[in-house]
Design an enzyme around this catalytic site. Structure first.
Site, PDB file in Angstrom:
ATOM      1  N   LEU A   1       0.825  -1.215   0.000  1.00 40.63           N
ATOM      2  CA  LEU A   1       0.000   0.000   0.000  1.00 40.63           C
ATOM      3  C   LEU A   1       0.858   1.264   0.000  1.00 40.63           C
ATOM      4  CD1 LEU A   1      -2.852  -1.035   2.463  1.00 40.63           C
ATOM      5  CD2 LEU A   1      -2.844  -1.119  -0.027  1.00 40.63           C
TER       6      LEU A   1
ATOM      7  N   HIS B   1     -20.828  -1.139  13.158  1.00 41.88           N
ATOM      8  CA  HIS B   1     -21.486  -2.447  13.099  1.00 41.88           C
ATOM      9  C   HIS B   1     -22.639  -2.571  14.093  1.00 41.88           C
ATOM     10  CE1 HIS B   1     -18.695  -3.472  16.388  1.00 41.88           C
ATOM     11  NE2 HIS B   1     -19.488  -4.483  16.658  1.00 41.88           N
TER      12      HIS B   1
ATOM     13  N   HIS C   1     -20.534   3.960  18.434  1.00 41.68           N
ATOM     14  CA  HIS C   1     -21.597   2.990  18.732  1.00 41.68           C
ATOM     15  C   HIS C   1     -22.648   3.552  19.693  1.00 41.68           C
ATOM     16  CE1 HIS C   1     -19.018   0.273  16.714  1.00 41.68           C
ATOM     17  NE2 HIS C   1     -18.256  -0.070  17.732  1.00 41.68           N
TER      18      HIS C   1
ATOM     19  N   LYS D   1     -14.200  -2.026  29.223  1.00 38.87           N
ATOM     20  CA  LYS D   1     -13.554  -3.315  29.004  1.00 38.87           C
ATOM     21  C   LYS D   1     -13.319  -3.961  30.369  1.00 38.87           C
ATOM     22  CE  LYS D   1     -11.882  -2.641  24.508  1.00 38.87           C
ATOM     23  NZ  LYS D   1     -12.699  -3.451  23.611  1.00 38.87           N
TER      24      LYS D   1
HETATM   25  C1  BG6 Z   1     -15.349  -2.287  18.178  1.00 38.98           C
HETATM   26  C2  BG6 Z   1     -14.335  -1.756  19.157  1.00 38.98           C
HETATM   27  O1  BG6 Z   1     -15.845  -1.256  17.377  1.00 38.98           O
HETATM   28  O2  BG6 Z   1     -16.431  -2.878  18.883  1.00 38.98           O
HETATM   29  C3  BG6 Z   1     -13.849  -2.864  20.083  1.00 38.98           C
HETATM   30  O3  BG6 Z   1     -13.233  -1.191  18.462  1.00 38.98           O
HETATM   31  C4  BG6 Z   1     -15.018  -3.563  20.734  1.00 38.98           C
HETATM   32  O4  BG6 Z   1     -12.959  -2.332  21.069  1.00 38.98           O
HETATM   33  C5  BG6 Z   1     -16.046  -3.983  19.692  1.00 38.98           C
HETATM   34  O5  BG6 Z   1     -14.515  -4.704  21.402  1.00 38.98           O
HETATM   35  C6  BG6 Z   1     -17.306  -4.521  20.352  1.00 38.98           C
HETATM   36  O6  BG6 Z   1     -18.167  -5.050  19.388  1.00 38.98           O
HETATM   37  P1  BG6 Z   1     -19.149  -6.252  19.731  1.00 38.98           P
HETATM   38  O7  BG6 Z   1     -20.014  -6.388  18.531  1.00 38.98           O
HETATM   39  O8  BG6 Z   1     -18.288  -7.448  19.997  1.00 38.98           O
HETATM   40  O9  BG6 Z   1     -19.885  -5.809  20.955  1.00 38.98           O
END
Ligand code: BG6
Length: 487
Positions: free
Chosen positions: A92, A175, A237, A337
């Site tokens: 890249l 996501h 999120h 965490k």
């Molecule tokens: C990610 C974060 O976007 O989401 C991570 O960077 C986190 O730190 C993760 O662990 C959590 O996603 P999920 O879907 O496993 O709750």
């Protein structure tokens, strides 16, 4: 969900953690399900350290297969999935290598998707290199979070990418928006008459949104130490979930109607006065502790983390929305965490009845509560009071349960699978528009700045607990507590 048009899905960062755990398994699931991906659709993985396609397929067999399907691998489907995969070796850092990609893609029908599962510092160089070989036409680009480090750096990336791709070509992925219960929250709110009249300040006392993880920073210490929970989880999120909970009913489910309503919420977030940050935001960092019987080390001793790090691994924050629907209703957001449990949920606490002929227990706040559990065990529960059987009028809490796996035995889809299909099929509704992202950065920036300049260490909490006591104290000031602290 049927795809009738062909596509080429180009995966930058083809040997990265995200490709291994999420993206390739999600594409496999879509392939295995049948009818979701056009037969002619191909996946072109891009990586630097792998010699050729045969070596890449070995890597996929070794590293991706273990992450595929909870129900075991369908070997026939796996073999035909591998047939979809091609490989281009690209450094890249060397834009000339992109001619190899152009040659590999020439003459292919259908849309091109470029998925940038790389660090954000590579987003702009990759986009420029794609444009230099004419690959920005008839294509979509997917940008993973974090998109930048603050408002300024995020704007710089968006400006540079925006010179090459139009906004409708840019898919900023979060996501959490792809999780089934989040979709169901929309269905519940806008498909039923029951909730809408109650979904406002007159009937809602407070809302909690929690994303708690048992995992620590895993192999990402270096990245995480420069990021922290506010940037990693809250800016994206948690604020996205909040905007879905709080938004007005959209006029339709098309992408801009939904995103316009979410944007209105993000723009209505009450700005935080830097002098109040100590009162409305708590940051913590985990120390050594025990999770499910196993000792886990302190954050500061994790590989890649500076021993004197002030990076937060826990955030709890009180958010208010300045509009007629929500004025005065506190939204408590929390993430961390190495907490006591892995759970993501939205809790809507309704007000107590104004007068009770049934005794004091009916006057308790929280008697009516809607709990939307995003993970694990995806459910939506509506808590009510009911009379206990027997003599007298004794009330007890019961719940109506929407357990998705009981009602819908098939068709559950992982977040990444849904979102990748949306990119391939050109559906933008579940992707974050630039203006939403800017509004979210604008809101978190005073907290980021205050924490950076105050130079005070985050509050310690033992791994395996629910975070610093200050997070509970913040809710106690509002006469409430986190859901797990009830009783
Ligand atoms: C990610 C974060 O976007 O989401 C991570 O960077 C986190 O730190 C993760 O662990 C959590 O996603 P999920 O879907 O496993 O709750």
């Amino acid at each position: 969900m049927q795809t009738d048009s062909s596509f080429t899905f180009v995966l930058f960062g083809g040997t990265g953690d995200l490709s291994m755990r999420k993206i390739l398994p999600a594409l496999y699931e879509a392939h295995r399900a049948g009818g979701m991906l056009a037969d002619s659709g191909k996946i072109v993985a891009v990586a630097r350290h792998i010699a050729d396609r045969a070596a890449y397929i070995d890597w996929v067999n070794e590293h991706v297969k273990p992450h595929v399907s909870k129900n075991g691998v369908d070997e026939t489907a796996w073999a035909s999935f591998l047939d979809r995969i091609e490989f281009v070796k690209i450094d890249l850092g060397n834009p000339e290598d992109f001619t190899l990609l152009r040659d590999a893609l020439s003459g292919r029908a259908g849309i091109r998707v470029f998925y940038l599962a790389t660090g954000p510092s590579l987003f702009v160089p990759i986009c420029r290199a794609l444009a230099s070989v004419g690959l920005n036409e008839n294509s979509r680009i997917v940008l993973e979070k974090p998109l930048g480090y603050d408002l300024k750096s995020s704007n710089a990336i968006n400006d540079a990418v925006g010179e090459i791709f139009a906004e409708e070509q840019i898919y900023r992925i979060d996501h959490y928006l792809g999780k089934e219960p989040v979709q169901n929250l929309l269905a519940l709110r806008f498909g039923n008459v029951l909730f809408e009249p109650l979904w406002r300040r007159e009937w809602v006392e407070s809302i909690q949104i929690t994303i708690a993880e048992e995992l620590g920073v895993e192999a990402r210490g270096d990245f995480y130490d420069n990021t922290g929970a506010l940037r990693d989880m809250v800016q994206n999120h948690l604020l996205q979930l909040l905007s879905i909970v709080a938004m007005e009913p959209p006029h339709s489910m098309d992408s801009d109607s939904v995103r316009d309503e979410k944007l209105r919420v993000l723009r209505a977030l009450k700005p935080i006065d830097p002098r109040d940050i100590g009162k409305v935001a708590v940051r913590g960092q985990y120390h050594a502790g025990v999770i499910r019987g196993s000792a886990v080390p302190a954050y500061a001793t994790e590989p890649g983390v500076k021993p004197d790090s002030n990076t937060e691994t826990f955030v709890a924050v009180k958010v208010e929305i300045e509009n007629w629907r929500w004025a005065g209703v506190p939204f408590f957001l929390r993430t961390g965490k190495r907490l006591a449990d892995r759970v993501a949920e939205i809790v809507v606490n309704f007000r107590a009845v104004p007068h009770s002929a049934l005794g004091a227990s009916a006057l308790r706040g929280g008697a009516n509560r809607l709990v939307i559990r995003l993970q694990p065990n995806e459910t939506i529960r509506l808590y009510c009071l009911a009379k206990q059987p027997g003599e007298g009028m004794n009330l007890a809490s019961v719940h109506l349960d929407l357990a998705f796996d009981r009602f819908f035995r098939e068709g559950q889809m992982e977040a990444y699978q849904r979102l990748l299909l949306d990119v391939i099929n050109g559906r933008l509704a579940l992707f974050v528009r630039r203006d939403e992202q800017e509004a979210a950065w604008r809101w978190v920036e005073p907290i980021l700045n205050e924490w950076a300049t105050a130079n005070k260490p985050p509050k310690p909490y033992a791994a395996g607990t629910w975070g610093p006591a200050a997070a509970s104290a913040m809710l106690a000031q509002h006469g409430t507590c986190w859901l797990e602290e009830e009783n």
